[in-house]
Design a protein around this motif. Structure first.
Motif, PDB file in Angstrom:
ATOM      1  N   ASN A 187       0.800  -1.228   0.000  1.00 32.06           N
ATOM      2  CA  ASN A 187       0.000   0.000   0.000  1.00 32.06           C
ATOM      3  C   ASN A 187       0.837   1.283   0.000  1.00 32.06           C
ATOM      4  O   ASN A 187       0.295   2.379   0.046  1.00 32.06           O
ATOM      5  N   GLY A 188       2.158   1.171  -0.017  1.00 33.50           N
ATOM      6  CA  GLY A 188       3.027   2.344  -0.064  1.00 33.50           C
ATOM      7  C   GLY A 188       3.162   3.082   1.256  1.00 33.50           C
ATOM      8  O   GLY A 188       3.820   4.118   1.312  1.00 33.50           O
ATOM      9  N   LYS A 189       2.547   2.555   2.316  1.00 32.86           N
ATOM     10  CA  LYS A 189       2.622   3.242   3.610  1.00 32.86           C
ATOM     11  C   LYS A 189       4.083   3.292   4.060  1.00 32.86           C
ATOM     12  O   LYS A 189       4.782   2.301   4.084  1.00 32.86           O
ATOM     13  N   GLU A 190       4.499   4.492   4.455  1.00 36.20           N
ATOM     14  CA  GLU A 190       5.876   4.731   4.880  1.00 36.20           C
ATOM     15  C   GLU A 190       5.956   4.720   6.406  1.00 36.20           C
ATOM     16  O   GLU A 190       5.092   5.281   7.082  1.00 36.20           O
ATOM     17  N   MET A 191       7.000   4.081   6.911  1.00 34.05           N
ATOM     18  CA  MET A 191       7.177   3.985   8.357  1.00 34.05           C
ATOM     19  C   MET A 191       8.640   4.238   8.709  1.00 34.05           C
ATOM     20  O   MET A 191       9.537   3.845   7.968  1.00 34.05           O
ATOM     21  N   THR A 192       8.850   4.879   9.848  1.00 30.01           N
ATOM     22  CA  THR A 192      10.191   5.099  10.372  1.00 30.01           C
ATOM     23  C   THR A 192      10.252   4.499  11.766  1.00 30.01           C
ATOM     24  O   THR A 192       9.389   4.777  12.599  1.00 30.01           O
ATOM     25  N   ILE A 193      11.288   3.685  11.997  1.00 25.28           N
ATOM     26  CA  ILE A 193      11.400   2.946  13.255  1.00 25.28           C
ATOM     27  C   ILE A 193      12.820   3.098  13.803  1.00 25.28           C
ATOM     28  O   ILE A 193      13.788   2.822  13.098  1.00 25.28           O
TER      29      ILE A 193
END
Length: 171
Positions: free
Chosen positions: A120-126
């Protein structure tokens, strides 16, 4: 004469007190450069095990069931299917090398990992903490800690939406 002996003794004691022992903490070392190269390899999908000892053990978010170096590279390769892009951010990277009281050499790093889900192209930063033990220039132990819940929840949401769409089609 006694004054000269006393002065020489004081000077020798001061010089001895100023002698530094081996470096126990640094932010510049060959081991840190090895980890920077390992991270660069990960970012560029260049998976190799040459930096690891043959008997190395890797633990990600666990203290049980270690992976070998080959299994660790396979773990990263399998994860490729989940992301359209992923890697460690260049900003705010921190590295340190410490030599413990027991003489063990460890490199710690704190990094931000950023990825986009393929589905879905959702971007995440962890935020990620990695620590590596070195023996004779090779990684013998690796520990990685991060909170994967954001990714897991999003993948569960994607799976639930796909299941719901599949159910609606069969009705």
């Amino acid at each position: 004469m006694k004054k000269n002996i006393l002065k020489c003794t004081v000077v020798l004691l001061l010089l001895a007190a100023c002698q530094q022992g081996p470096v126990r903490y640094t932010q510049n070392s060959p081991e840190i450069e090895t980890i920077k190269k390992l991270i660069d390899n990960y970012d560029n999908k260049a998976y190799g095990t040459s930096m690891y000892a043959d008997t190395s053990k890797t633990y990600y978010n666990t203290k049980d069931n270690p992976m070998s170096a080959v299994e660790t590279m396979e773990y990263h390769k399998e994860a490729e299917n989940v992301y359209s892009s992923r890697g460690f951010e260049d900003e705010h990277q921190e590295f340190e090398m410490v030599v413990t009281d027991d003489g063990e050499t460890w490199v710690n790093c704190w990094l931000d990992w950023k990825g986009s889900l393929a589905a879905n192209g959702k971007e995440m930063t962890i935020p990620v903490h990695l620590t590596f033990q070195f023996v004779e220039g090779k990684i013998v132990r690796e520990h990685g800690y991060w909170d994967p819940s954001q990714i897991v929840l999003e993948l569960q949401k994607i799976a639930a939406e796909a299941k719901m769409a599949e159910t609606e089609q069969t009705e």
